[in-house]
Design a protein around this motif. Structure first.
Motif, PDB file in Angstrom:
ATOM      1  N   ILE A 165       0.853  -1.174   0.000  1.00  0.00           N
ATOM      2  CA  ILE A 165       0.000   0.000   0.000  1.00  0.00           C
ATOM      3  C   ILE A 165       0.900   1.239   0.000  1.00  0.00           C
ATOM      4  O   ILE A 165       1.937   1.260   0.654  1.00  0.00           O
ATOM      5  N   LYS A 177       0.654   5.750   0.071  1.00  0.00           N
ATOM      6  CA  LYS A 177      -0.285   6.862   0.247  1.00  0.00           C
ATOM      7  C   LYS A 177      -0.621   7.507  -1.097  1.00  0.00           C
ATOM      8  O   LYS A 177       0.221   7.587  -2.001  1.00  0.00           O
ATOM      9  N   ASN A 203       2.166  -0.707  -6.590  1.00  0.00           N
ATOM     10  CA  ASN A 203       1.622  -0.288  -5.307  1.00  0.00           C
ATOM     11  C   ASN A 203       0.152   0.122  -5.435  1.00  0.00           C
ATOM     12  O   ASN A 203      -0.280   0.603  -6.488  1.00  0.00           O
ATOM     13  N   ILE A 204      -0.584  -0.038  -4.350  1.00  0.00           N
ATOM     14  CA  ILE A 204      -1.997   0.313  -4.310  1.00  0.00           C
ATOM     15  C   ILE A 204      -2.156   1.617  -3.553  1.00  0.00           C
ATOM     16  O   ILE A 204      -1.750   1.726  -2.392  1.00  0.00           O
ATOM     17  N   VAL A 237      -3.756   4.553  -1.302  1.00  0.00           N
ATOM     18  CA  VAL A 237      -4.753   4.644  -0.243  1.00  0.00           C
ATOM     19  C   VAL A 237      -4.794   6.082   0.262  1.00  0.00           C
ATOM     20  O   VAL A 237      -3.758   6.699   0.508  1.00  0.00           O
ATOM     21  N   SER A 253      -7.959  -0.606   2.359  1.00  0.00           N
ATOM     22  CA  SER A 253      -6.636  -1.137   2.026  1.00  0.00           C
ATOM     23  C   SER A 253      -6.571  -2.630   2.318  1.00  0.00           C
ATOM     24  O   SER A 253      -5.946  -3.391   1.573  1.00  0.00           O
ATOM     25  N   ASP A 308      -8.373  -4.359  -0.496  1.00  0.00           N
ATOM     26  CA  ASP A 308      -7.495  -4.414  -1.676  1.00  0.00           C
ATOM     27  C   ASP A 308      -6.449  -5.514  -1.502  1.00  0.00           C
ATOM     28  O   ASP A 308      -6.128  -6.242  -2.450  1.00  0.00           O
ATOM     29  N   ALA A 309      -5.905  -5.610  -0.281  1.00  0.00           N
ATOM     30  CA  ALA A 309      -4.918  -6.652  -0.005  1.00  0.00           C
ATOM     31  C   ALA A 309      -5.530  -8.032  -0.141  1.00  0.00           C
ATOM     32  O   ALA A 309      -4.887  -8.968  -0.642  1.00  0.00           O
TER      33      ALA A 309
END
Length: 214
Positions: free
Chosen positions: A60, A62, A85-86, A88, A99, A102-103
């Motif tokens: 994750i 930012k 990367n995701i 958030v 988050s 998503d994980a």
């Protein structure tokens, strides 16, 4: 291909500048869902772990890294997008739960997900209590948790320093996988099971990293 090229370049830079000592890498499953739960000392932690693990690790990040303007903003967006990367939004009150969802999607696809149970970088060098989100994720996703201990990354880029610097004392240790299924058979209430599993993960990180507990 872009990810592989970027990873190769960063790996060469990391080796030349840091010469990280990596141990226990055999504990990371080569396929299937897995959670890499690590202590967090520096911004570069989320870069180093994916570089030494022989599979794609999603973290994750930012949202500000994806929304900047100008050349710097475009480079940042390209870099974090390429690394997988995701984003958030930390201003969103539901950001933490989103988050984790998503994980869970990453694990559902058989991927590897990296997480810092402490929630943020340690500013005092101590290992702080882990949040139970890592246990929720492991139990919901049925994924083993590999504890990871980072040593010396705070010497490479301390909190508040803009750019990393060479340091040859970095160590990355991967511990034996922790199976969350035991918590499902102990008869504990869900909240108790999550706390117990989280504490077990943090204890392993503490043993490997030798960080003092907060």
């Amino acid at each position: 291909m872009t990810y592989r090229l970027l990873r190769l370049i960063l790996s060469l830079v990391a080796y030349l500048a840091l010469r990280p000592q990596v141990s226990g890498l055999h504990n990371v499953p080569r396929r299937g869902p897995v959670i890499l739960a690590s202590n967090h000392l520096s911004f570069i932690d989320s870069i180093l772990i994916p570089l030494v693990v022989p599979r794609h690790v999603t973290f994750i990040a930012k949202a500000e890294y994806f929304t900047g303007h100008g050349i710097k903003g475009r480079i940042s967006r390209w870099f974090f997008t390429t690394m997988g990367n995701i984003p958030v939004d930390r201003q969103d009150p539901r950001a933490g739960q989103r988050s984790l969802e998503d994980a869970l999607d990453v694990l559902g696809r058989g991927g590897a997900f990296g997480i810092y149970p402490e929630g943020t970088r340690s500013r005092d060098g101590k290992l702080h209590e882990g949040h139970t989100g890592v246990a929720w994720l492991a139990l919901a996703g049925g994924a083993p948790v590999v504890p990871v201990a980072l040593i010396g990354t705070d010497r490479v880029q301390p909190v508040g320093q803009r750019f990393p610097r060479p340091y040859r004392g970095v160590q990355i240790q991967f511990g034996a996988p922790i199976d969350p299924n035991r918590q499902l058979t102990t008869g504990l209430r869900p909240a108790q099971a999550r706390r117990e599993l989280t504490d077990q993960i943090m204890t392993q990180i503490h043993v490997m990293s030798a960080q003092p507990r907060a």
